[in-house]
Design a protein around this motif. Structure first.
Motif, short mmCIF file in Angstrom:
data_model
loop_
_atom_site.label_atom_id
_atom_site.label_comp_id
_atom_site.label_asym_id
_atom_site.label_seq_id
_atom_site.Cartn_x
_atom_site.Cartn_y
_atom_site.Cartn_z
N PRO A 1 1.26 -1.55 -0.03
CA PRO A 1 0.41 -0.31 -0.13
C PRO A 1 0.75 1.30 0.24
O PRO A 1 1.96 1.08 0.03
CB PRO A 1 -0.97 0.15 1.27
CG PRO A 1 -0.24 -0.31 1.95
CD PRO A 1 0.90 -1.86 1.15
N LEU B 1 -5.37 3.50 4.97
CA LEU B 1 -5.47 2.43 3.89
C LEU B 1 -5.66 1.07 4.14
O LEU B 1 -7.06 0.53 3.79
CB LEU B 1 -4.73 1.85 2.77
CG LEU B 1 -4.87 0.84 1.69
CD1 LEU B 1 -5.96 2.14 0.42
CD2 LEU B 1 -3.88 0.49 0.85
N HIS B 2 -5.57 0.98 5.65
CA HIS B 2 -5.50 -0.25 6.53
C HIS B 2 -6.35 -0.06 7.39
O HIS B 2 -8.09 -0.59 7.13
CB HIS B 2 -4.38 -0.47 7.74
CG HIS B 2 -4.69 -1.44 8.69
ND1 HIS B 2 -5.03 -2.46 7.94
CD2 HIS B 2 -4.87 -0.67 9.40
CE1 HIS B 2 -5.37 -3.35 9.23
NE2 HIS B 2 -5.04 -2.88 10.19
N ARG C 1 -9.70 2.08 5.87
CA ARG C 1 -10.35 1.91 5.00
C ARG C 1 -10.98 0.39 5.02
O ARG C 1 -12.53 -0.02 4.83
CB ARG C 1 -9.58 2.33 3.53
CG ARG C 1 -10.43 4.30 3.63
CD ARG C 1 -9.40 4.57 2.57
NE ARG C 1 -10.27 4.15 0.58
CZ ARG C 1 -11.28 4.67 0.81
NH1 ARG C 1 -12.23 5.66 1.19
NH2 ARG C 1 -11.60 3.80 -0.54
N ASN C 2 -9.86 0.12 4.36
CA ASN C 2 -10.09 -1.24 4.27
C ASN C 2 -10.56 -2.15 5.47
O ASN C 2 -12.09 -2.74 5.77
CB ASN C 2 -9.03 -2.41 3.96
CG ASN C 2 -8.19 -2.25 3.62
OD1 ASN C 2 -9.01 -1.74 1.87
ND2 ASN C 2 -7.04 -2.52 3.14
N MET D 1 -15.00 -3.83 5.49
CA MET D 1 -15.00 -5.00 6.67
C MET D 1 -15.75 -4.80 7.29
O MET D 1 -16.80 -6.00 7.75
CB MET D 1 -13.62 -5.26 6.92
CG MET D 1 -12.55 -6.66 5.66
SD MET D 1 -11.08 -6.53 6.25
CE MET D 1 -11.04 -7.63 7.23
#
Ligand code: MEV
Length: 426
Positions: free
Chosen positions: A86, A380-381, A383-384, A388
């Motif tokens: 990322p 980014l983490h 957002r993931n 989820m």
């Protein structure tokens, strides 16, 4: 939102993969089939894979992203980058956006000359042998050029010969170096074929024994160079300029830092290399051996300040890349990535890759001297995790941003925040 045929696209990251693909399709003139092949993530069929390497059992897929904003030698490029890490694509796009303020990147290359080495051992009189080989240059080059008439007809082929005597712990050796203009090929196959073909002539001339006949990945005659000016106010002011120069000084003086500095550069170069089907092991070997060529390991970039106080970056490294032969010519996705890039020659591809390397290094150093490198990764983490946990639309960024602020990037917190935002408690 976008100017046609400009790579300057704001908010690209906010679009869905399909929307992004549509922009790339339009920009590069991809066919429906080409676009679908990328989107399906199943570009390489098993029968083709089975012919590329041995003992095939299937394939592994990695994400393909597009770096935007690149202006290189006054031409706009959308840059396909394939990698698992990322922040790299975002960082390159961001750096390219900042470089545009002062005209983007300016890149050049030397001619695409590769070196093929022929090792001769058991030579009684190595210096005499060296002279004999040099005197037979025309015969040796002619033999080499018989191996690839097409390349020669395009103006390429074996052009020159070096011969050196080296001291090794098993004694003196004669090393013959064939210099081959590979035009738009990476060239390892061509060079290896030529080196094998001329070996009997070398043995006859030297009364020695030829052992290795192989390309050198330290492609010092095939260099790519790029430079860019980063406007001081755009990048955060004088402090950031000075910080980046100090970060560069650290790498210049310390190999432990320099390895990471150069790794950041290769993040970009290798990602474009994978997307376009290059031999990335060769690129890595070339880059790092070039970095160590002066006897100690050095950065592949330089950073300094110009008379206006703006930051000036340069990069120089060997880039043995090709457009014909290898995976570039057979892998369907690599072929489409070349079309997206719109590069017409291997030299142009190398110019693009050098520019991406410089952009990547700038972005890494800027992040390191300001907010640190983890924030981008964390965004980014987060957002993931938000996705989820079930967030959709605007809620994704709201939840992610809150988790980053709180430094609590966890599923249970994401679930709580989604509930709170939905109930209007936030
Ligand atoms: C991470 O993949 C790359 C960086 O470590 C490069 C650098 O430190 O210059 C951020």
């Amino acid at each position: 939102m976008i100017k046609m045929k400009s790579s300057q696209i704001s908010g690209f990251y906010k679009l869905s993969p399909r929307e992004r693909l549509n922009i790339v399709k339009e920009f590069a003139g991809l066919s429906d089939e080409e676009a679908e092949l990328i989107y399906s993530m199943s570009g390489l069929k098993l029968d083709l894979a089975n012919r590329m390497i041995e003992n095939v059992i299937g394939g592994i897929t990695i994400p393909l992203g597009i770096a935007v904003n690149f202006l290189i030698n006054n031409k706009d490029y959308l840059i396909p980058m394939a990698l698992e890490e990322p922040s790299v694509v975002a960082a390159a796009s961001n750096a390219a956006r900042m470089a545009r303020v002062k005209g983007g990147f300016f890149a050049t290359t030397t001619e695409p000359l590769m070196i093929g080495q022929i090792q001769v051992v058991d030579v009684k009189d190595p210096y005499n042998a060296r002279m004999k080989i040099l005197a037979a240059k025309d015969e040796i080059l002619a033999k080499a050029n018989e191996q690839d008439k097409l390349l020669v007809s395009l103006g390429g082929g074996a052009k020159d010969l070096n011969v050196k005597v080296i001291n090794t712990f098993t004694g003196k050796m004669v090393i013959v170096e064939l210099i081959v203009d590979c035009k738009d090929a990476m060239g390892a196959n061509i060079v290896n074929t030529m080196a094998e073909a001329v070996a009997p002539i070398i043995e006859r001339l030297t009364n020695g024994k030829v052992l290795l006949r192989i390309v050198s990945n330290l492609a010092t005659l095939r260099l790519a160079r790029a430079r860019a000016i980063f406007d001081k106010d755009t990048i955060g002011g004088e402090e950031v300029v000075d910080g980046i120069i100090q970060a560069y000084s650290f790498a210049e003086s310390d190999p432990y830092r320099c390895a990471t500095h150069n790794k950041g550069i290769m993040n970009g170069i290798v990602a474009v290399g994978i997307a376009t089907g290059q031999d990335i092991r060769a690129l890595e070997a070339g880059a790092h051996s070039y970095a160590a060529l002066k006897g100690s390991y050095k950065p592949l970039t330089t950073w300094e300040k110009n008379e206006n106080g703006d930051l000036v970056g340069t990069i120089e490294l060997p880039l043995a890349v090709g457009l014909i032969g290898g995976a570039t010519a057979v892998h369907p996705i690599a072929k489409i990535c070349i079309k997206i890039l719109g590069v017409k020659t291997a030299k142009e591809l190398a110019e693009v890759m050098a520019s991406v390397g410089l952009a990547q290094n700038f972005a890494a150093l800027r992040a390191l001297v300001t907010e640190g490198i983890q924030r981008g990764h964390m965004k980014l983490h987060a957002r993931n995790i938000a996705i989820m946990a079930g967030a959709t639309g605007d809620l994704i960024d709201l939840v992610a941003q809150r988790m980053v602020e709180e430094r609590k990037i966890k599923m249970d917190r994401a679930l709580e925040l989604i509930r709170e935002f939905k109930e209007g408690k936030n």
